[in-house]
Design a protein around this motif. Sequence first.
Motif, mmCIF file in Angstrom:
data_model
loop_
_atom_site.group_PDB
_atom_site.id
_atom_site.type_symbol
_atom_site.label_atom_id
_atom_site.label_comp_id
_atom_site.label_asym_id
_atom_site.label_seq_id
_atom_site.Cartn_x
_atom_site.Cartn_y
_atom_site.Cartn_z
ATOM 1 N N LEU A 619 0.888 -1.055 -0.062
ATOM 2 C CA LEU A 619 0.060 0.033 0.179
ATOM 3 C C LEU A 619 0.928 1.121 0.107
ATOM 4 O O LEU A 619 0.598 2.292 -0.553
ATOM 5 N N GLN A 620 1.930 1.335 0.530
ATOM 6 C CA GLN A 620 2.931 2.409 0.860
ATOM 7 C C GLN A 620 3.316 2.702 -0.703
ATOM 8 O O GLN A 620 3.550 3.879 -0.874
ATOM 9 N N TYR A 621 4.003 1.862 -1.478
ATOM 10 C CA TYR A 621 4.579 2.100 -2.558
ATOM 11 C C TYR A 621 4.498 1.116 -3.912
ATOM 12 O O TYR A 621 5.226 1.080 -4.871
ATOM 13 N N GLY A 622 3.713 -0.032 -3.364
ATOM 14 C CA GLY A 622 3.636 -0.898 -4.536
ATOM 15 C C GLY A 622 2.409 -0.934 -5.165
ATOM 16 O O GLY A 622 1.838 0.122 -5.630
ATOM 17 N N THR A 623 1.576 -2.168 -5.504
ATOM 18 C CA THR A 623 0.630 -2.535 -6.519
ATOM 19 C C THR A 623 -0.702 -1.831 -5.718
ATOM 20 O O THR A 623 -1.917 -1.908 -6.637
ATOM 21 N N ALA A 624 -0.848 -1.527 -4.477
ATOM 22 C CA ALA A 624 -2.217 -0.988 -4.006
ATOM 23 C C ALA A 624 -2.133 0.256 -3.291
ATOM 24 O O ALA A 624 -2.720 0.333 -2.390
ATOM 25 N N ARG A 625 -1.508 1.092 -4.125
ATOM 26 C CA ARG A 625 -1.182 2.581 -3.502
ATOM 27 C C ARG A 625 -2.670 3.097 -3.363
ATOM 28 O O ARG A 625 -2.941 3.972 -2.471
ATOM 29 N N TYR A 663 -16.756 -10.875 -13.231
ATOM 30 C CA TYR A 663 -18.222 -11.402 -13.722
ATOM 31 C C TYR A 663 -18.738 -12.500 -12.921
ATOM 32 O O TYR A 663 -17.937 -13.343 -12.982
ATOM 33 N N PRO A 664 -20.132 -12.386 -12.689
ATOM 34 C CA PRO A 664 -20.499 -13.344 -11.743
ATOM 35 C C PRO A 664 -20.865 -14.484 -12.364
ATOM 36 O O PRO A 664 -20.978 -15.710 -11.753
ATOM 37 N N THR A 665 -21.075 -14.595 -13.544
ATOM 38 C CA THR A 665 -21.909 -15.786 -14.034
ATOM 39 C C THR A 665 -20.908 -16.683 -14.871
ATOM 40 O O THR A 665 -20.968 -18.039 -15.083
ATOM 41 N N ARG A 666 -19.877 -16.090 -15.447
ATOM 42 C CA ARG A 666 -18.754 -16.777 -16.209
ATOM 43 C C ARG A 666 -17.451 -16.230 -16.141
ATOM 44 O O ARG A 666 -17.443 -14.899 -15.913
ATOM 45 N N LEU A 667 -16.668 -16.807 -16.511
ATOM 46 C CA LEU A 667 -15.334 -15.933 -16.633
ATOM 47 C C LEU A 667 -15.068 -15.124 -17.955
ATOM 48 O O LEU A 667 -15.185 -15.677 -19.171
ATOM 49 N N ILE A 668 -15.094 -13.837 -17.688
ATOM 50 C CA ILE A 668 -14.910 -12.821 -19.007
ATOM 51 C C ILE A 668 -13.599 -11.965 -18.484
ATOM 52 O O ILE A 668 -13.562 -11.417 -17.230
ATOM 53 N N PRO A 669 -12.686 -11.907 -19.409
ATOM 54 C CA PRO A 669 -11.701 -10.908 -19.331
ATOM 55 C C PRO A 669 -11.919 -9.656 -19.228
ATOM 56 O O PRO A 669 -12.574 -9.108 -19.899
ATOM 57 N N MET A 670 -11.544 -9.035 -17.894
ATOM 58 C CA MET A 670 -11.778 -7.490 -17.765
ATOM 59 C C MET A 670 -10.594 -6.644 -18.292
ATOM 60 O O MET A 670 -10.010 -5.971 -17.575
ATOM 61 N N THR A 671 -10.560 -6.791 -19.548
ATOM 62 C CA THR A 671 -9.339 -6.124 -20.252
ATOM 63 C C THR A 671 -9.560 -4.658 -20.535
ATOM 64 O O THR A 671 -8.764 -3.886 -20.656
ATOM 65 N N THR A 672 -10.840 -4.183 -20.717
ATOM 66 C CA THR A 672 -11.178 -2.787 -21.044
ATOM 67 C C THR A 672 -12.111 -2.233 -19.966
ATOM 68 O O THR A 672 -12.684 -1.192 -20.142
ATOM 69 N N ASP A 673 -12.339 -2.924 -18.598
ATOM 70 C CA ASP A 673 -13.531 -2.491 -17.971
ATOM 71 C C ASP A 673 -13.087 -1.226 -17.107
ATOM 72 O O ASP A 673 -13.997 -0.769 -16.334
ATOM 73 N N PHE A 674 -11.793 -0.846 -16.973
ATOM 74 C CA PHE A 674 -11.411 0.057 -15.814
ATOM 75 C C PHE A 674 -11.122 1.240 -16.758
ATOM 76 O O PHE A 674 -9.849 1.553 -16.960
ATOM 77 N N GLY A 675 -11.743 2.141 -17.167
ATOM 78 C CA GLY A 675 -11.553 3.050 -17.966
ATOM 79 C C GLY A 675 -11.080 3.062 -19.218
ATOM 80 O O GLY A 675 -10.335 3.562 -20.021
ATOM 81 N N GLY A 676 -11.432 1.773 -19.928
ATOM 82 C CA GLY A 676 -10.645 1.412 -21.204
ATOM 83 C C GLY A 676 -9.529 0.533 -21.099
ATOM 84 O O GLY A 676 -8.576 0.076 -21.944
ATOM 85 N N LYS A 677 -9.133 0.312 -19.850
ATOM 86 C CA LYS A 677 -7.634 -0.416 -19.590
ATOM 87 C C LYS A 677 -8.233 -1.511 -18.662
ATOM 88 O O LYS A 677 -9.133 -1.710 -17.980
ATOM 89 N N PRO A 678 -7.137 -2.549 -18.365
ATOM 90 C CA PRO A 678 -7.567 -3.703 -17.657
ATOM 91 C C PRO A 678 -7.927 -3.321 -16.201
ATOM 92 O O PRO A 678 -7.203 -2.492 -15.563
ATOM 93 N N VAL A 679 -8.611 -4.482 -15.692
ATOM 94 C CA VAL A 679 -8.989 -4.484 -14.030
ATOM 95 C C VAL A 679 -7.705 -5.110 -13.528
ATOM 96 O O VAL A 679 -7.621 -6.626 -13.539
ATOM 97 N N PHE A 680 -6.925 -4.606 -12.879
ATOM 98 C CA PHE A 680 -5.875 -5.193 -11.898
ATOM 99 C C PHE A 680 -6.505 -5.226 -10.330
ATOM 100 O O PHE A 680 -7.357 -4.308 -10.154
ATOM 101 N N GLY A 681 -5.587 -5.731 -9.518
ATOM 102 C CA GLY A 681 -6.286 -5.776 -8.065
ATOM 103 C C GLY A 681 -6.040 -4.557 -7.531
ATOM 104 O O GLY A 681 -6.786 -4.052 -6.573
ATOM 105 N N GLY A 682 -5.234 -3.817 -8.182
ATOM 106 C CA GLY A 682 -4.947 -2.308 -7.679
ATOM 107 C C GLY A 682 -5.829 -1.408 -8.105
ATOM 108 O O GLY A 682 -5.628 0.029 -7.718
ATOM 109 N N THR A 683 -6.768 -1.803 -8.837
ATOM 110 C CA THR A 683 -7.779 -0.748 -9.531
ATOM 111 C C THR A 683 -9.102 -0.995 -8.791
ATOM 112 O O THR A 683 -9.394 -0.534 -7.643
ATOM 113 N N PHE A 684 -10.248 -1.346 -9.240
ATOM 114 C CA PHE A 684 -11.536 -1.440 -8.598
ATOM 115 C C PHE A 684 -11.467 -2.151 -7.277
ATOM 116 O O PHE A 684 -12.160 -1.728 -6.036
#
Length: 817
Positions: A619-625, A663-684
């Motif tokens: 959280l200080q300087y890594g992937t979850a700032r 996605y709740p019903t099936r595995l869907i790649p979230m490649t553009t769901d974060f403002g047109g960019k991929p959803v990483f653990g450090g985003t949503f």
Amino acid sequence: MAATSSRLRVRPLSERRATFCSSPEEAPENGPPLPPGVRHGNDPLSFYTPVELVAPPIGGRPRLKKLRFLLILSAVLLLGLISFVFGMFMAVASTLPSLDNRQEFNNARNSVLLDDLGRPLGVLSHQNQILLTPGQIPRIVKDAVISIEDKRFESNSGVDIRAIGRAFVQDVLHSGNVQGASTIEQQFVKNALQAQSHRTIFEKLREVALAYQLAHKWSKEKIITEYLNTIYFGNGAYGIEAAARTYFGQDVNHLGCGTPKHQLCVQQLEPAEAALLAGIIQSPTGYDPVTHPAQARIRRNLVLKQMFEQGYLTRSDYEESIAQALPAPKDIQPPHQTLVEGIDVGYFTSWVSQQVIERYTATRAFTGGLKIRTTLDLDMQRAAEQAVNSYLPGPEGPTAALVAIENSTGEVRAMVGGRNYNESPFNLATEGERQPGSSFKAFDLAAALQDGISPDSVWSSHVKTFYVPSAQGKEKFVVHNDEGSYSGSDSLIGATAFSDNSIYAEVGLKVGTHRIARLAHRMGIRTPISTNPAMTIGGLKVGVTPLDMAHAYETIAHGGERVSGTLVGDSAPVGIQEVDAGSRILSDGHHRDVEHTMLSRVLPTGVAETETSMLQTVLQYGTARAAAIGQFAAGKTGTTSNFGDAWFVGWNKKYTVAVWVGYPTRLIPMTTDFGGKPVFGGTFPALIWHNFMLSALHVEKERAEHAAAQGNAKDTGKGAGGGTTTGTGTTSLPETAGHSSTTSEPPSSTPPTPSSHSPSAAPSQPAPHPATPQTSEPATPAPTPAAPPSSPPSPATPPSGGGGTAGGTAAPTGGGG
């Protein structure tokens, strides 16, 4: 010869006496001992004949007397026992409940669920119960239940002597009551009497007597009908028609069943469907096709096999039935859950309700008038829902699951299991087994530190190929970092902050995958954990649930101790604080059950403190700032390589919170769901976690101020006391060494209300670790929160999970940051 003959005189028989001497000493007193065979005197009938004497066995006669005594005593005791049982049967007959008048429901009272401050959450009831007549239940349904529950139902007299003998022996051998009722009559009587689970032998004998009388009072058709009308089938379905509607009412083959001008749903059931419901009876939770589809299928097929072997099914029907699929989780519709103060508590109450049913039986849970104080905090639940909806409001996009657990008690304070419980009852928080990605590295790290690997140890960072043993010999396990970014070399601290796959794969293989799996189970993960090489970076064959991830991370937050309680099994998170039965009694004979915290040491305190300090850097300087809250917090992000699952699991001094996005019903790649960019653990996930934590801090602050104001009003001149309080009176954990560097740091700003949060509200972050480039999750600006959802998403179905197995040259389904 003639003269000799004339001298012989034959005496009359009346004068004769025959004297036989058994020994020479018994010869006539006036003569010497006679040799054997010599006649005594002139008496032709007097001879001495030697006789062999055999001494009688010593004590033979007393032993015979004892044997006769024991036989007589046994007969008397047996007669007395028979008389006692018969007398008891006759005595109990006079108290046989008028079950045909359904008096068991006359005294029924609904049980209520309360939150941790005593605010109502809902009512446990079986209001959707539908009573049927014998002619309305098809024969195939009755046969399915009889085949698995009581195969001698048609011929017994309400009592299975063999089962009773087995139960009696087991009770004696185990010094307790282990075996339950066996016949359908006994089960029906037990349910009607609301008998507790832990009953004495004499209570069981009374039930046997009642079952015997019931079998002679009612016809078999009436018994099986009343039984099917009152038994619990899980998912809120009480009675066979409610069960048929719940599990199959949404099926395309049964649409409209149970409605006016249509057949009852139970009348449309096929053999496979009837077998599924019959199999659920033994364990509505364990054989729930929503949460345990594999076990439900095995159980259903066992019922079908019993039906075939007992002649209820032909071979062709049997083979056709076992090939049929189970109902889809989205098609199983439990009773609707009303909102509480506008809050959707259905996911939590359904989870807790199953625990109450398992512990106290369905009859007692629904009709026993229990007052159940749960661990849910309505204010925290509202904050959790607002945090999720502020970033994921749209019904068409990904959704989130969130679980918040209090560190000191293991009590679940908030649970979001989907968008809308009534539309999608599948609980993603407790049942959604999804790939953890790099959030699983917390278990690698714990095992590595326990193994003596230093946080400052340096490892190479580049594309790595490992040759691992397999059934086919050796296979290649190739590891890449997301976005192809490598540092060349880095310490374990840096690899943790930036979630370096290449380093963690090497560390994990060095420690051993079996050891990591065992430790993850001990920390709180309850799903199966594969030991393939890809598991080191989160590539599991079976996924994990947000509830278990929060529970396992809490073990680190609590200084290496797994936290559970006395009212839950399997060392699980706690959902119930207290159960009050009022004037009635619970299963242990008491009127009240109270939760007590249970601790189990899993990690040495020093290991937990070191891992805590290392996960602070995330959280200080890594992937979850984006998750930083301006004071102590630690955690780990996780993203699968296909962007199908994103996680952030972390904790502060008070709570451990797991957030999953996908996605709740099936595995869907979230490649553009974060403002047109991929959803990483450090985003949503990190942003939702951040918003919830600030709201939780705000709730705690308001409660402390309210308590202080009340204290000042009651006792002028005395302070209300420092520290943060909660509705349950629990206290925060003492700070560990890993906390000391940041716990005194004040929040960067006053925590706003949940509805006012936005991604831009995150506090400013420290500069990144200068020696380590960011490899997994590039800093991406958060999108503006959208408007609240207009409608809920489609029902949830868990995916089968990623692969993550070694083999070939493909990258495993592991995770980035």
